[in-house]
Scaffold this active site. Structure first.
Site, PDB file in Angstrom:
ATOM      1  CG  HIS A 134       0.538   2.694 -14.948  1.00 16.33           C
ATOM      2  ND1 HIS A 134       0.422   2.017 -16.139  1.00 16.33           N
ATOM      3  CD2 HIS A 134       1.045   1.803 -14.067  1.00 16.33           C
ATOM      4  CE1 HIS A 134       0.851   0.781 -15.988  1.00 16.33           C
ATOM      5  NE2 HIS A 134       1.227   0.617 -14.734  1.00 16.33           N
ATOM      6  NE  ARG A 187       0.287  -3.702 -15.553  1.00 18.82           N
ATOM      7  CZ  ARG A 187      -0.082  -4.043 -14.319  1.00 18.82           C
ATOM      8  NH1 ARG A 187      -1.353  -4.285 -14.053  1.00 18.82           N
ATOM      9  NH2 ARG A 187       0.794  -4.127 -13.346  1.00 18.82           N
ATOM     10  CE1 TYR A 193      15.130   8.671   2.700  1.00 21.84           C
ATOM     11  CE2 TYR A 193      14.687   6.399   2.061  1.00 21.84           C
ATOM     12  CZ  TYR A 193      14.692   7.398   3.022  1.00 21.84           C
ATOM     13  OH  TYR A 193      14.273   7.130   4.290  1.00 21.84           O
TER      14      TYR A 193
END
Length: 813
Positions: free
Chosen positions: A82, A36, A126
């Site tokens: 992931h 990570r 968006y």
């Protein structure tokens, strides 16, 4: 109806909680560290970043292709590689696209991807994205078996362990992350400089860090600004850890009205512009006496770039105010370099040279594997071309054999036997189109064959020579540098230009004040009027009672000496104003770098420097004098007195011209009175000379400058509460470093140690403060007066322990 009982076989494992916690937590910590938070040294990417780039590459969202919705990319990365929250993936992708976060962005974002003011990006539904051109250099040759792959989380897909990374991305874009007990903070650098540094290391494997730093001079931040590295940068490049200063880029403009403008055009890396301006406003309001010259603060930034303006009133020096802003605001910040990366399968802190060496090793593996892949492909093509050329040259026989054959298998076997071909060659002949039988095609086949043979020779030469392999790596690196490198954005400052000393007293309105050091060890500043009111108000809590009361003004500086042998220098105005019944602030709250158990011994001001010498004494029986000029420094913390291991400073006071001697009292009831002329004058680091020879386990508990034959008395107290007053005149003068004279008769009844002493000069009351918290206020005339070698009388009950008592004279009597 009968019921059927189902019995499950359960195994109950009994194990100690600490073992379960250790095993589980270590597994978690390892996962967070390796999967990570930390980047790999080879490609400089954390797993989530690598998976985002690979997902986009796999989807074909390349720089010359249309943008795709971010939600599509995030969903693909989540579903295949992931298995974590979508926010973590999207946030990582957004950062890869932010030109103010990445020195060379790897994602080309379309839409609202946040701003330098700290605004977050628009929702992923968006925004759109695609790979940046430079990201292709990270992924180049990935399909040529250049890096190892591994199964994904559910074994349905395969993902790369690392990317080929055809340029040193770890140094170019840097990295930051927090694991469990480990963090990383690698600064970004200039692409062209890094490539030159790597090429230098390839050409000269034994070169020094200094040689590489001729090219890689310092980090290069995407937000520009200026930096000073100095020893911190050198240390970071040597060891992987160090600190550098980053400063905003500013200039000063004049207005028609006569005012000055401090204009900020570049800000330090990872500083939010809006937060920086808010802090400037807050500091100007909280420190009005310093920033009274600031008239207005505004943000005039637009699409052209950053322009933050600080308007300065007429009659105020903008340069001096700017220097104060560097000190108190984020116009100047410290960047802590911590180059912790995953190398050889574990977290390691690496300097600059090891990082470059790991990168070169990675590129040697990548280019070797790519060359091997291309060689095998070329050899297969050569083999097929050889068969096709044979077939074309004997086309009539080939056609006759094929027409005479019953089926494909028979034709294949006949061709193999007739022309001594392999099965692959025979199949290629059978798959050949009729159009390839023209004379032109025959010529093209022969030309292709010559090119493939030449390619095979070239590829074998690379695999057979490390020098040639390194030459290929260099050429490809230089080509990337020529294509993508840009100018340095962060300018380098000389260290002497970076060290700004600001005399804050120039900005102050000078007012008289009192500095109070309380028995609780706190400092506070009071106006004379507030001090008088506090005295008249009456009793105070014990911890609020003053130990030291210093009359000074707000333009002065305080020189604070501590039991750890340090001197702290602090502007008087840095001590907070407080009422008599308020606690004040501890030294630790006012200054950084205060050690555990560090206590204030004495506070002086610049007027005390007229006394020429400062005297120091330690619990280990050492004493010295130091010239006052050695403490006239601009640093906030210096060593005032060197100390031996286990020793502690117990006395630090300026020379008293009326006192020619110094008196020392020890815990085992001994004393010595020596001339100050016998005390050596030493520098700040000197530890001192012997004042008194101590008995076993004894230490000096009290010292003071005295005048021989003076009228005062010495109050002594033991660990059983026995006390007495002995005239100073009874402590005869002796030579330095002797055993001294008996000051107290100690035995089983009177006590085993002297734990407190005080010089009494017309003092009516003293306070005895025990470690238990018990407090006793004593009239000094109630304590018996007695000679040196006597036992005194018990005046306080239940005192035990060498450090159990503190004696204070009451300032407000």
């Amino acid at each position: 109806m009968k019921t059927k009982q189902i019995v499950f076989n359960e195994e109950i494992i009994e194990e100690a909680l600490e073992e379960v916690m250790h095993t589980s937590f270590m597994t978690y910590a390892e996962y967070v560290t390796m999967e990570r938070a930390l980047p790999r040294v080879e490609d400089g990417l954390k797993p989530v970043q690598r998976r985002i780039l690979y997902t986009m590459y796999d989807l074909g969202i390349l720089p010359d292709k249309p943008y795709k919705k971010s939600a599509r990319i995030v969903g693909e990365a989540l579903g295949k590689y992931h298995p974590h929250g979508d926010t973590s993936v999207y946030d990582a992708m957004v950062r890869l696209a932010q030109p103010y976060a990445m020195r060379m962005p790897l994602v080309d974002g379309h839409g609202n991807f946040g701003s330098m003011d700290g605004d977050s990006a628009a929702a992923m539904r968006y925004t759109e994205a695609r790979l940046s051109p430079l990201a292709l250099e990270m992924l180049r040759d990935l399909n040529k078996d250049t890096v190892p792959f591994r199964p994904n989380f559910d074994d349905t897909e395969r993902e790369p362990d690392m990317l080929p990374a055809r340029y040193p991305n770890l140094l170019v874009n840097g990295a930051s992350g927090i694991a469990v007990g480990i963090a990383t903070n690698v600064p970004p650098h200039n692409l062209g400089e890094v490539i030159k540094g790597v090429v230098t290391r390839i050409d000269h494997p034994e070169c020094s860090l200094k040689d590489v730093m001729k090219h890689i001079k310092a980090p290069d931040f995407p937000t520009g600004g200026s930096l000073v590295g100095g020893e911190g940068l050198q240390q970071a490049y040597e060891t992987g850890r160090g600190k550098i200063l980053i400063r905003a880029k500013t200039h000063i403009e004049k207005t028609n009205s006569g005012k000055s403008l401090i204009v900020v055009t570049e800000i330090p890396y990872e500083v939010k512009k809006s937060a920086m301006l808010e802090k400037i406003l807050s500091v100007s309001e909280n420190k009005k006496e310093l920033f009274a010259g600031i008239d207005d603060i505004r943000d005039e930034s637009d699409r052209e770039g950053i322009r933050a303006v600080i308007e300065i009133k007429k009659g105020h020096d903008p340069e001096k105010i700017l220097n104060l802003l560097y000190k108190y605001t984020d116009l100047q910040t410290t960047f802590g370099i911590n180059m912790m990366v995953i190398a050889d399968g574990s977290p390691r802190q690496l300097g600059l040279l090891p990082i470059i060496d790991y990168y070169i090793k990675h590129q040697k593996n990548v280019v070797t594997r790519r060359t091997q892949f291309d060689l095998e492909k070329a050899e297969k093509r050569e083999h097929i071309l050889l068969g096709l050329i044979i077939a074309v040259k004997n086309i009539d026989r080939v056609i006759k054999i094929i027409r005479a054959s019953k089926n494909t298998e028979e034709a294949k076997k006949s061709l193999m036997q007739e022309f001594n071909l392999t099965g692959i060659q025979a199949q290629a002949i059978l798959d050949m189109r009729l159009a390839r039988l023209t004379n032109l095609e025959v010529e093209l086949l022969e030309n292709e064959y010559k090119e493939v043979v030449a390619l095979i020779k070239y590829l074998r030469s690379i695999l057979g020579s490390e020098a040639k392999l390194l030459e290929v790596i260099k050429d490809e690196l230089v080509a990337i540098g020529d294509k993508y490198a840009d100018k340095r954005r962060t300018q380098l400052m000389n260290e002497e230009h970076a060290n700004i000393e600001v005399d804050e007293s120039e900005f102050m309105v000078v007012e008289d004040c009192a500095i109070v050091l309380t028995r609780g060890g706190n400092l506070k500043r009071m106006s004379p009027k507030a001090l008088q009111k506090g005295i008249e108000a009456g009793e105070l809590e014990e911890k609020l009672q003053p130990v030291t009361l210093l009359q000074t003004d707000t333009a002065s500086k305080l020189y604070i000496f501590t039991n750890k042998g340090n001197m702290m220098m602090m502007p008087t105005v840095s001590v907070p104003e407080a009422r008599m019944k308020e606690a004040g602030k501890s030294l630790n709250a006012l200054m950084s770098g205060i050690d555990a158990g560090e206590e204030i011994l004495n506070i002086i001001t610049k007027t005390d420097f007229e006394k020429k010498l400062m005297y120091f004494a330690t619990s280990g029986g050492l004493v010295k004098a130091t010239d006052m000029n050695e403490f006239d420094v601009k640093k906030s913390k210096i060593m005032a007195c060197g100390l031996k291991d286990g020793d502690e400073l117990i006395y630090a006071k300026p020379d008293d011209p009326s006192a020619r001697n110094m008196l020392f009292i020890t815990s085992d009831g001994m004393s010595i009175n020596i001339k100050k002329d016998e005390i050596s004058t030493m520098g700040r680091s000197g530890k001192g000379v012997g004042a008194i020879k101590l008995g076993k386990n004894a230490k000096v508990i009290f010292t003071e400058q005295i005048e021989n034959g003076q009228d005062g008395e010495v109050l002594l107290m033991t660990d059983k509460g026995y006390a007495k007053r002995t005239p100073v005149s009874e402590f005869d003068e002796q030579g330095r470093n002797g055993k001294g004279l008996k000051a107290y008769l100690l035995n089983d009844s009177t006590g085993r140690a002297v734990v407190g002493a005080l010089i009494l000069n017309n003092i009516a009351t003293v306070t005895v403060l025990q470690k238990s918290g018990d407090m006793h206020k004593l009239q000094t005339d109630s304590i018996p007066q007695d000679a040196r070698n006597t036992k005194g009388e018990q005046v306080v009950l239940a005192i035990m322990g060498n450090d159990a008592v503190k004696l204070y004279r009451n300032i407000f009597e």
